[in-house]
Enzyme design. Structure first.
Site, short mmCIF file in Angstrom:
data_model
loop_
_atom_site.label_atom_id
_atom_site.label_comp_id
_atom_site.label_asym_id
_atom_site.label_seq_id
_atom_site.Cartn_x
_atom_site.Cartn_y
_atom_site.Cartn_z
N THR A 267 0.85 -1.19 0.00
CA THR A 267 0.00 0.00 0.00
C THR A 267 0.89 1.24 0.00
OG1 THR A 267 -1.66 -1.16 1.27
CG2 THR A 267 -1.76 1.24 1.34
N VAL B 219 -13.54 -4.04 2.52
CA VAL B 219 -12.96 -2.69 2.44
C VAL B 219 -11.95 -2.55 3.57
CG1 VAL B 219 -13.45 -0.22 2.59
CG2 VAL B 219 -15.08 -1.75 1.45
N1 ASP Z 1 -3.77 -1.65 4.79
C1 ASP Z 1 -4.08 -2.38 3.59
C2 ASP Z 1 -5.40 -3.08 3.77
O1 ASP Z 1 -5.70 -3.53 4.86
C3 ASP Z 1 -3.09 -3.43 3.24
C4 ASP Z 1 -1.66 -3.06 3.33
O2 ASP Z 1 -1.29 -1.93 3.60
O3 ASP Z 1 -0.87 -3.94 3.12
O4 ASP Z 1 -6.10 -3.21 2.79
#
Ligand code: ASP
Length: 297
Positions: A159, A188
């Site tokens: 992300t 989500v």
């Molecule tokens: N925070 C993101 C989610 O939960 C995933 C990530 O940052 O790896 O969709």
């Protein structure tokens, strides 16, 4: 940085930066080539927040549109009566605006998705409840056993969080992601939720998260960071304390959570659940990105 140095807006800079990442086929956690959900379909989440107005726009579980950050910006600018659009409604809105569609899965991301499905090892979690990876393993097992669906691979999460301050002093925070791989369709994550994975308040600062989104949602982690800034903590301490709070929550699928923060006057910091994590900084004087360590908690 080119946009900011030329006197452009933080909103444009954050959107443009995230679009570059969304279009990078080598990053499998955002945009085109992001890892798919349990049905093998890529669903994207993104959000953008303006520090001076706390206006927020987000889209979640969007299929077939490669640049969700731009749709999120349009939600912010053109649908002031709403903040978040999901799934089909977000896709309708993007279609109405004339955004181009694309096939978001690539041969490489599909192969990676299939390979990780085959790598679940039920014995590896025995007696290892405290290891950072055991939550991921549990998630994989739970999804395989109960839902025939599965969770994250062991590599770094991808992300992208971008926070920018422009010459007028505006502070903008943007987040874009393909979310947890193998997620339940329609799931989500924190990236599309104000206060969880993204928060910006020009008076105190902005913060964004990566990693275990459900923890950031339950902990209100980005907002916690900003509250800690409001209480006078420096950005790194504010991030570390917000993560400590999230870490106090019971979560069988616990995996690393990270956050970072920037204030309008340029103070910055980050924290992570593991050693060795960094974030990247550029200022008007930088000739290259500088990597800064996050405080490990
Ligand atoms: N925070 C993101 C989610 O939960 C995933 C990530 O940052 O790896 O969709």
């Amino acid at each position: 940085m080119e946009i900011l140095r030329a006197g452009g807006s933080a909103l444009d800079a954050v959107e443009r930066g995230l679009r570059l990442c969304e279009d990078n086929l080598e990053d499998h956690y955002i945009g085109t080539s992001g890892l798919p959900n349990a049905r093998g379909i890529v669903e994207l989440d993104a959000s953008i927040m303006i520090g001076s107005t706390r206006a927020f726009g987000a889209v979640a579980a969007v299929k077939n549109y490669p640049n969700p950050i731009s749709i999120a910006r349009k939600v912010l600018e053109e649908l002031p009566q709403h903040s978040i659009l999901v799934g089909e409604g977000a896709e309708d809105f993007a279609k109405y605006l004339g955004f181009p569609t694309a096939d978001l899965i690539t041969p490489e991301s599909k192969a990676l998705w299939l390979k990780q499905l085959e790598s679940v090892n039920s014995e590896s979690i025995e007696g290892e409840n405290t290891k950072a990876t055991s939550g991921d393993e549990r998630y994989r097992l739970a999804t395989l056993e109960l839902l025939k669906r599965m969770a994250p691979h062991d590599g770094p999460w991808g992300t992208i969080n971008i926070i920018a301050v422009d010459q007028s002093g505006e502070l903008v925070c943007g987040v874009s992601t393909s979310g947890y791989p193998y997620k339940h369709p329609g799931r989500v994550g924190d990236s599309a939720i104000a206060g969880a994975g993204n928060y910006a308040d020009i008076r105190y600062g902005a913060a964004a998260c990566t990693g275990r989104g459900e923890l950031a949602i339950r902990g209100g982690t980005a907002r916690s960071v900003v509250e800690n800034l409001r209480a006078g903590q420096d950005p790194q301490t504010a991030c570390a304390n917000a993560l400590l709070d999230a870490r106090s929550l019971l979560d069988d699928f616990r995996a690393e959570l990270r956050c970072l923060s920037l204030t309008q006057d340029g103070r910055h910091g980050g924290a992570a659940g593991m050693e060795g994590s960094t974030y990247t900084l550029m200022t008007e004087h930088s000739t290259a990105p500088e990597f800064h360590p996050r405080r490990a908690i």
